[in-house]
Design a protein around this motif. Structure first.
Motif, short mmCIF file in Angstrom:
data_model
loop_
_atom_site.label_atom_id
_atom_site.label_comp_id
_atom_site.label_asym_id
_atom_site.label_seq_id
_atom_site.Cartn_x
_atom_site.Cartn_y
_atom_site.Cartn_z
N VAL A 123 0.83 -1.20 0.00
CA VAL A 123 0.00 0.00 0.00
C VAL A 123 0.87 1.25 0.00
CG1 VAL A 123 -1.89 1.23 1.12
CG2 VAL A 123 -1.73 -1.27 1.32
N VAL A 124 0.60 2.14 -0.94
CA VAL A 124 1.29 3.43 -1.02
C VAL A 124 0.30 4.50 -0.56
CG1 VAL A 124 2.53 5.05 -2.47
CG2 VAL A 124 2.69 2.59 -2.93
N ILE A 125 0.62 5.13 0.55
CA ILE A 125 -0.26 6.13 1.15
C ILE A 125 0.10 7.51 0.63
CG2 ILE A 125 -1.07 7.14 3.32
CD1 ILE A 125 0.02 4.59 4.72
N GLY A 126 -0.90 8.23 0.15
CA GLY A 126 -0.71 9.62 -0.25
C GLY A 126 -1.54 10.51 0.64
N ALA A 127 -0.90 11.39 1.40
CA ALA A 127 -1.62 12.29 2.31
C ALA A 127 -0.69 13.44 2.70
CB ALA A 127 -2.10 11.54 3.55
N ARG A 128 -1.25 14.43 3.40
CA ARG A 128 -0.46 15.60 3.77
C ARG A 128 0.25 15.45 5.11
NH1 ARG A 128 -4.92 20.22 2.42
NH2 ARG A 128 -6.20 18.69 3.51
N ALA A 139 4.14 -1.23 3.18
CA ALA A 139 3.52 0.07 2.93
C ALA A 139 4.60 1.12 2.78
CB ALA A 139 2.57 0.45 4.07
N ALA A 140 4.24 2.22 2.15
CA ALA A 140 5.13 3.37 1.99
C ALA A 140 4.28 4.62 2.01
CB ALA A 140 5.91 3.27 0.68
N PHE A 141 4.91 5.74 2.37
CA PHE A 141 4.21 7.01 2.44
C PHE A 141 4.85 8.02 1.51
CE2 PHE A 141 3.87 11.32 4.21
CZ PHE A 141 2.49 11.47 4.19
N VAL A 142 3.99 8.75 0.79
CA VAL A 142 4.45 9.83 -0.08
C VAL A 142 3.66 11.09 0.28
CG1 VAL A 142 4.71 10.65 -2.45
CG2 VAL A 142 4.96 8.22 -1.96
N PRO A 143 4.32 12.15 0.77
CA PRO A 143 3.60 13.38 1.07
C PRO A 143 2.85 13.87 -0.18
CG PRO A 143 5.82 13.48 1.93
CD PRO A 143 5.76 12.26 1.06
N THR A 144 1.54 14.04 -0.06
CA THR A 144 0.72 14.35 -1.23
C THR A 144 -0.40 15.32 -0.89
OG1 THR A 144 1.11 12.08 -2.04
CG2 THR A 144 -0.65 13.34 -3.09
N ASP A 145 -0.49 16.37 -1.65
CA ASP A 145 -1.65 17.26 -1.64
C ASP A 145 -2.43 16.95 -2.90
OD1 ASP A 145 -3.51 19.29 -1.88
OD2 ASP A 145 -2.11 20.91 -1.38
N VAL A 146 -3.57 16.29 -2.76
CA VAL A 146 -4.30 15.81 -3.94
C VAL A 146 -4.90 16.92 -4.77
CG1 VAL A 146 -4.81 13.52 -2.99
CG2 VAL A 146 -6.40 15.42 -2.57
#
Length: 254
Positions: free
Chosen positions: A34-39, A58-65
């Motif tokens: 799971v790749v999480i995109g969130a602020r 899992a991995a996290f990517v800082p993301t502003d959708v």
């Protein structure tokens, strides 16, 4: 828990709280990467650490959708880091009541539509080609019961969620022959941290809302996550272009 999502790489936007976080944990528990995109970077990294400690991936990517370049980077990361993209839960969104449209500020309208509709456009635009290149897969967009009926107290939010349903149906038709399924969830009242905060500060209003629920209760975030996992799995391979109510019979009376 089953391993029906084994070897699948899935993006979840807004995956650091509420329905999104519950979905991240469920999908990882069923074998997905799971790749999480969130602020919220701190919370995203904490969720990844907890999943990794439990043996998940899992991995996290800082993301502003609301920024297309962020969404593109999120999809590119999933493919470059894990070699493919097989699914997505486009969950990020949110809205507040704002009263009559006659008093609505244009900037408020634009911000709500950007967060709840344009963000899904960006996500689908970049996810679909990546999923096609990976051999096909499934996308779930989180709409709302107000995507099925109007709400005079949440005009912008309702309009945006109606748009998500239309976008879901149109892209499902567009991508069907390429092996990509697209569905929308019409979520009703869900026991998220946002709802818990509202209940604590507005108990009378919360009880009034609950009284309108046919089942007399809100959904647990785990119930939304379980249905999302099903839609992202091959078990639902003939379901596409649908707006599926998970609302305790609320829209049955619409």
């Amino acid at each position: 828990m089953s391993s029906r999502l084994q070897s699948k790489v899935v993006i979840v936007t807004g995956g650091t709280s509420g329905m999104g976080e519950a979905a991240v944990r469920r999908l990882a528990g069923e074998g997905a990467t799971v790749v999480i995109g969130a602020r919220d970077k701190a919370r995203g990294e904490a969720v990844v650490a907890e999943i990794s400690a439990d043996g998940g991936k899992a991995a996290f990517v800082p993301t502003d959708v609301t920024r297309e370049e962020d969404v593109a980077r999120l999809v590119d990361f999933a493919v470059s880091e894990f070699g493919a993209l097989h699914g997505a839960f486009n969950n990020a969104g949110g809205g507040n009541s704002q009263g009559s449209i006659r008093e609505m500020d244009a900037s408020f309208w634009e911000s709500v539509v950007s967060l709840n509709l344009t963000s899904v456009f960006y996500s689908l635009k970049h996810e679909i080609p990546a999923i096609i290149a990976s051999g096909g897969g499934s996308i779930v967009n989180n709409a709302s019961v107000v995507g099925a009926a109007g709400d005079p107290s949440a005009v912008a939010y309702s309009a945006a969620k109606h748009g998500v349903v239309g976008l879901t149906r149109s892209t499902a038709l567009d991508a069907a022959k390429d092996g990509v399924r697209v569905n929308a969830l019409l979520t009703g009242l869900v026991n998220t941290p946002l709802w818990q905060g509202f209940t604590a500060s507005n108990p009378e209003a919360a009880n009034s809302i609950l009284s309108q629920q046919p089942t007399g209760r809100s959904a647990d975030v785990g119930e939304i996550a379980a249905f999302t996992a099903f839609l992202l799995s091959d078990e639902s391979r003939f379901i596409s272009g649908a707006a599926l109510a998970i609302d305790g019979a609320l829209t049955a009376g619409y």
